[in-house]
Design an enzyme around this catalytic site. Structure first.
Site, short mmCIF file in Angstrom:
data_model
loop_
_atom_site.label_atom_id
_atom_site.label_comp_id
_atom_site.label_asym_id
_atom_site.label_seq_id
_atom_site.Cartn_x
_atom_site.Cartn_y
_atom_site.Cartn_z
N HIS A 1 -5.01 30.57 -6.37
CA HIS A 1 -6.09 30.38 -7.37
C HIS A 1 -6.18 31.88 -6.84
CE1 HIS A 1 -5.58 25.49 -5.94
NE2 HIS A 1 -5.66 25.83 -7.57
N LYS B 1 -10.72 10.45 -6.70
CA LYS B 1 -9.22 10.34 -5.95
C LYS B 1 -9.26 10.95 -3.92
CE LYS B 1 -7.08 13.79 -9.20
NZ LYS B 1 -6.31 15.01 -9.35
N ARG C 1 0.49 28.62 -15.44
CA ARG C 1 1.77 29.10 -14.99
C ARG C 1 3.39 28.71 -15.12
NH1 ARG C 1 0.36 24.62 -10.31
NH2 ARG C 1 -0.65 23.63 -11.89
N SER D 1 -1.26 23.42 -4.98
CA SER D 1 -2.32 22.83 -3.99
C SER D 1 -1.25 21.25 -3.53
CB SER D 1 -3.97 21.99 -4.38
OG SER D 1 -4.31 23.46 -4.34
#
Length: 169
Positions: free
Chosen positions: A27, A51, A100, A137
């Site tokens: 990040h 969440k 990514r 994460s």
């Protein structure tokens, strides 16, 4: 730019959105690169009430503020709702997202097209540094939970906070 010209030029603004639970070196790589391209980079900690994160939103904001303070042009805040509404409210014309892998692109392209269709906000994709191409994460939390070394994946402040959280019953 000097004089009047610099006073009239609007600030170039972008947002780097995410949950950042916790913020990782991947990040930070994207935020750092955005901070060199834009006058102001907003880091929007998106709130998803469905969440439950390991870190509270307030803790995430504090950690992000601490590790991005060296850039000098990063603003951090929470936001609940559509990212395009966040952008409209702050006059932000661009979203910066790290990619990514090709699998990220499929999803992010759909989001970028939807966001542009809703508001005209552009999305810029930045290829992730290969060092962090596997990093998330969730993966950091999972490895740390089982005692794995994640010290090279997060800033020292975040590592300390993560290990402290995991020590608590």
């Amino acid at each position: 730019m000097m004089g009047r010209e610099s006073e009239e030029r609007p600030l170039r603004r972008a947002v780097c959105p995410g949950s950042f639970d916790p913020i990782t070196n991947g990040h930070l790589d994207i935020i750092n690169r955005a901070s060199r391209l834009y006058d102001v980079v907003h880091v929007a900690v998106m709130i998803n009430k469905s969440k439950s994160g390991l870190f509270s939103v307030e803790e995430r904001i504090a950690l992000i503020e601490e590790v991005t303070s060296v850039y000098g042009n990063v603003r951090v805040e929470a936001f609940h709702g559509l990212l395009v509404d966040y952008c409209k409210q702050r006059d932000i014309p661009a979203i910066v997202k790290g990619l990514r892998a090709v699998s990220d692109f499929d999803y992010e392209l759909q989001m970028a097209q939807m966001n542009n269709g809703l508001s005209g906000v552009e999305t810029l994709f930045v290829p992730t540094n290969p060092t962090y191409s596997f990093l998330s994460s969730s993966l950091v939390k999972e490895v740390a939970t089982w005692g794995g070394d994640v010290s090279h994946l997060v800033p020292p402040t975040v590592l300390d906070a993560l290990l402290e959280k995991l020590r608590r019953p």
